[in-house]
Design a protein around this motif. Structure first.
Motif, PDB file in Angstrom:
ATOM      1  N   UNK A  72       1.059  -1.159   0.073  1.00  0.00           N
ATOM      2  CA  UNK A  72      -0.250   0.001  -0.119  1.00  0.00           C
ATOM      3  C   UNK A  72       0.736   1.192   0.015  1.00  0.00           C
ATOM      4  N   UNK A  73       1.740   1.313   0.972  1.00  0.00           N
ATOM      5  CA  UNK A  73       2.735   2.357   1.145  1.00  0.00           C
ATOM      6  C   UNK A  73       3.484   2.747  -0.225  1.00  0.00           C
ATOM      7  N   UNK A  74       4.056   1.541  -1.047  1.00  0.00           N
ATOM      8  CA  UNK A  74       4.888   1.619  -2.106  1.00  0.00           C
ATOM      9  C   UNK A  74       4.042   2.308  -3.417  1.00  0.00           C
ATOM     10  N   UNK A  75       2.690   1.764  -3.458  1.00  0.00           N
ATOM     11  CA  UNK A  75       1.758   2.212  -4.448  1.00  0.00           C
ATOM     12  C   UNK A  75       1.448   3.527  -4.417  1.00  0.00           C
ATOM     13  N   UNK A  76       1.404   3.958  -3.055  1.00  0.00           N
ATOM     14  CA  UNK A  76       1.056   5.582  -2.624  1.00  0.00           C
ATOM     15  C   UNK A  76       2.225   6.303  -3.275  1.00  0.00           C
ATOM     16  N   UNK A  77       3.353   6.039  -2.912  1.00  0.00           N
ATOM     17  CA  UNK A  77       4.631   6.697  -3.318  1.00  0.00           C
ATOM     18  C   UNK A  77       4.529   6.850  -4.817  1.00  0.00           C
ATOM     19  N   UNK A  78       4.346   5.789  -5.616  1.00  0.00           N
ATOM     20  CA  UNK A  78       4.428   5.808  -6.942  1.00  0.00           C
ATOM     21  C   UNK A  78       3.414   6.554  -7.332  1.00  0.00           C
ATOM     22  N   UNK A  79       2.228   6.757  -7.080  1.00  0.00           N
ATOM     23  CA  UNK A  79       1.112   7.658  -7.557  1.00  0.00           C
ATOM     24  C   UNK A  79       1.512   9.079  -7.134  1.00  0.00           C
ATOM     25  N   UNK A  80       2.023   9.286  -6.068  1.00  0.00           N
ATOM     26  CA  UNK A  80       2.307  10.636  -5.736  1.00  0.00           C
ATOM     27  C   UNK A  80       3.331  11.164  -6.680  1.00  0.00           C
ATOM     28  N   UNK A  81       4.532   9.998  -7.209  1.00  0.00           N
ATOM     29  CA  UNK A  81       5.443  10.588  -8.075  1.00  0.00           C
ATOM     30  C   UNK A  81       4.995  10.764  -9.529  1.00  0.00           C
ATOM     31  N   UNK A  82       3.934  10.128 -10.024  1.00  0.00           N
ATOM     32  CA  UNK A  82       3.369  10.206 -11.176  1.00  0.00           C
ATOM     33  C   UNK A  82       2.413  11.696 -11.119  1.00  0.00           C
ATOM     34  N   UNK A  83       1.829  11.906 -10.270  1.00  0.00           N
ATOM     35  CA  UNK A  83       1.206  13.473  -9.944  1.00  0.00           C
ATOM     36  C   UNK A  83       2.100  14.313 -10.082  1.00  0.00           C
ATOM     37  N   UNK A  84       3.190  14.404  -9.450  1.00  0.00           N
ATOM     38  CA  UNK A  84       4.205  15.391  -9.267  1.00  0.00           C
ATOM     39  C   UNK A  84       4.950  15.521 -10.688  1.00  0.00           C
ATOM     40  N   UNK A  85       5.262  14.602 -11.327  1.00  0.00           N
ATOM     41  CA  UNK A  85       5.778  14.469 -12.675  1.00  0.00           C
ATOM     42  C   UNK A  85       4.991  15.194 -13.624  1.00  0.00           C
ATOM     43  N   UNK A  86       3.548  14.707 -13.670  1.00  0.00           N
ATOM     44  CA  UNK A  86       2.823  15.547 -14.487  1.00  0.00           C
ATOM     45  C   UNK A  86       2.633  16.830 -14.308  1.00  0.00           C
ATOM     46  N   UNK A  87       2.564  17.328 -12.966  1.00  0.00           N
ATOM     47  CA  UNK A  87       2.345  18.566 -12.711  1.00  0.00           C
ATOM     48  C   UNK A  87       3.593  19.527 -13.136  1.00  0.00           C
ATOM     49  N   UNK A  88       4.713  18.636 -12.898  1.00  0.00           N
ATOM     50  CA  UNK A  88       6.101  19.668 -13.247  1.00  0.00           C
ATOM     51  C   UNK A  88       5.939  19.619 -15.026  1.00  0.00           C
ATOM     52  N   UNK A  89       5.690  18.901 -15.722  1.00  0.00           N
ATOM     53  CA  UNK A  89       5.484  19.153 -17.030  1.00  0.00           C
ATOM     54  C   UNK A  89       4.541  20.197 -17.297  1.00  0.00           C
ATOM     55  N   UNK A  90       3.430  20.351 -16.715  1.00  0.00           N
ATOM     56  CA  UNK A  90       2.511  21.339 -16.819  1.00  0.00           C
ATOM     57  C   UNK A  90       2.865  22.864 -16.496  1.00  0.00           C
ATOM     58  N   UNK A  91       3.648  22.920 -15.245  1.00  0.00           N
ATOM     59  CA  UNK A  91       4.558  23.998 -14.948  1.00  0.00           C
ATOM     60  C   UNK A  91       5.725  24.515 -15.804  1.00  0.00           C
ATOM     61  N   UNK A  92       6.191  23.501 -16.468  1.00  0.00           N
ATOM     62  CA  UNK A  92       7.235  23.928 -17.370  1.00  0.00           C
ATOM     63  C   UNK A  92       6.752  24.211 -18.805  1.00  0.00           C
ATOM     64  N   UNK A  93       5.278  24.209 -19.048  1.00  0.00           N
ATOM     65  CA  UNK A  93       4.797  24.577 -20.246  1.00  0.00           C
ATOM     66  C   UNK A  93       4.877  23.672 -21.405  1.00  0.00           C
ATOM     67  N   UNK A  94       5.259  22.329 -20.998  1.00  0.00           N
ATOM     68  CA  UNK A  94       5.366  21.189 -21.710  1.00  0.00           C
ATOM     69  C   UNK A  94       4.064  20.529 -21.888  1.00  0.00           C
ATOM     70  N   UNK A  95       3.852  19.556 -22.881  1.00  0.00           N
ATOM     71  CA  UNK A  95       2.659  18.756 -22.991  1.00  0.00           C
ATOM     72  C   UNK A  95       2.523  17.579 -21.819  1.00  0.00           C
ATOM     73  N   UNK A  96       1.409  17.784 -21.412  1.00  0.00           N
ATOM     74  CA  UNK A  96       1.310  16.854 -20.076  1.00  0.00           C
ATOM     75  C   UNK A  96      -0.020  15.983 -20.123  1.00  0.00           C
ATOM     76  N   UNK A  97      -0.893  15.887 -21.434  1.00  0.00           N
ATOM     77  CA  UNK A  97      -1.889  15.121 -21.507  1.00  0.00           C
ATOM     78  C   UNK A  97      -1.736  13.695 -21.149  1.00  0.00           C
ATOM     79  N   UNK A  98      -0.848  13.081 -21.809  1.00  0.00           N
ATOM     80  CA  UNK A  98      -0.815  11.627 -21.427  1.00  0.00           C
ATOM     81  C   UNK A  98      -0.257  11.515 -20.017  1.00  0.00           C
ATOM     82  N   UNK A  99       0.708  12.390 -19.688  1.00  0.00           N
ATOM     83  CA  UNK A  99       1.145  12.226 -17.927  1.00  0.00           C
ATOM     84  C   UNK A  99      -0.065  12.453 -17.141  1.00  0.00           C
ATOM     85  N   UNK A 100      -0.885  13.159 -17.284  1.00  0.00           N
ATOM     86  CA  UNK A 100      -2.040  13.580 -16.827  1.00  0.00           C
ATOM     87  C   UNK A 100      -2.961  12.161 -16.624  1.00  0.00           C
TER      88      UNK A 100
END
Length: 383
Positions: free
Chosen positions: A289-317
């Protein structure tokens, strides 16, 4: 919740810590009572608005917080950890503001954004219809030209904030069939002809009002058209790309709450002379459970950073929404299992977490739609 976070600034750290304090002081003491009554916590949203949390990712010049999307999503996670209804309300409101913030004219932004993000008003995002959920391009609500304005006729379904929203971002057909015939209109507070129907009786999120809204001759001026006529579908999809990240952050917060509660229970519950967390059948479940949550949080952060950088994030979202909400469903299911019979009764919050997790796999595009977005990108050589 003890989570290692990375903050882009001291201001961002202070914002997230304030969100945590508000969640602990204002949300946690109310959640059980309001959920039991099915009462929407409107005053709590006003307090969040007064603290600046209803416009975090939007420009400061219009009254927003001017924060990176990553910071906004961390705030949503903190709110969802205590009460996912409130986090979802902030996410939906932010989604409702998106068309004006991103596609409105300067005059529309000056006119509407300060009150939208200022904290006193609450928005609704009106896309889904009774006969069309995932197939948004086939919507049938119409906005017919009438003099210097439009008359809106039709029905929207499963609208969050139905009956309590102050303004509505509505997608309606102004032209022919298909996506190119859809336009976006803002129906300001007090627009006649906006008629909420009876509230839906839902599996979870009992304190969040959800209902159909009938637009019965709702008349607005031509200045309420956001973007070019016929561009509404692309506005709706752009909004959903950002909105999916909001739901993903809600899922992470909810899953973390379930994991923490199950872990605490497993430490204190003794069987055969030992805490049940010491048994591999339970301990390994919590580890997953803890590992899956950490992985999910990392995916969310990655997509957000793409958006903040003005890069395409549709698939990442799409990936973040798909994975995080599926994780929330698995984690809350396992949290009930860790508690055994106690997990099935409402004396413990994990049964509520379980019911709340299910809807996160559905809203802002079902997870089957997210898989379609990802698979099509792969077929086109992207991803």
């Amino acid at each position: 919740m003890t989570v290692q976070r990375f903050f882009p600034s001291d201001e961002a750290r202070a914002i997230v810590e304030l969100a945590r304090d508000i969640a602990e002081g204002e949300l946690a003491p109310r959640v059980n009572e309001f959920e039991a009554r099915g009462e929407f916590p409107r005053e709590v949203l006003r307090k969040l608005g007064a603290a600046g949390f209803l416009g975090l990712p939007y420009p400061e010049r219009y009254g927003g917080g001017g924060q990176p999307y990553e910071v906004y999503l961390q705030v949503l996670e903190e709110l969802a950890y205590r009460w996912v209804v409130v986090a979802e309300a902030v996410s939906v409101h932010t989604l409702a503001c998106f068309p004006v913030a991103e596609f409105g004219t300067d005059a529309q932004r000056e006119r509407w954004l300060p009150q939208m993000v200022g904290g006193d008003t609450l928005g609704a995002y009106c896309l889904t219809e009774p006969s069309g959920g995932s197939d948004a391009a086939s919507l049938s609500t119409k906005a017919v030209r009438d003099g210097d304005g439009f008359v809106v006729e039709g029905t929207k379904a499963f609208i969050t904030h139905a009956g309590v929203a102050d303004f509505h971002s509505v997608f309606a057909r102004t032209g022919g069939p298909g996506a190119r015939g859809v336009s976006c209109l803002v129906l300001p507070e007090g627009t006649p002809g906006v008629v909420p129907q009876r509230l839906e009786h839902k599996m979870g999120l009992s304190a969040s009002p959800t209902a159909q809204i009938v637009f019965d001759g709702a008349r607005v001026g031509s200045d309420c058209l956001v973007g070019e006529e016929g561009r509404g579908f692309s506005i709706a999809m752009a909004a959903l790309n950002a909105g999916r990240l909001g739901i993903a952050a809600c899922a992470v917060g909810l899953a973390q709450a379930a994991c923490d509660y199950a872990t605490q229970y497993a430490r204190g519950r003794r069987q055969f002379g030992s805490p049940v967390i010491d048994f591999q059948g339970v301990g390994f479940m919590l580890a997953d459970m803890a590992t899956q949550i950490s992985a999910a949080r990392a995916l969310v952060s990655h997509a957000a950073r793409l958006r903040d950088a003005g890069r395409g994030f549709r698939v990442a979202a799409a990936q973040a929404k798909l994975f995080a909400t599926d994780v929330a469903m698995r984690v809350t299911t396992d949290a009930v299992q860790v508690l055994g019979g106690y997990g099935y009764v409402s004396d413990h919050p994990v049964e509520r977490y379980f019911r709340e997790a299910k809807v996160l796999q559905i809203v802002e595009g079902t997870n089957q739609i997210q898989r379609l977005v990802i698979s099509r990108a792969l077929a086109q050589g992207g991803g």
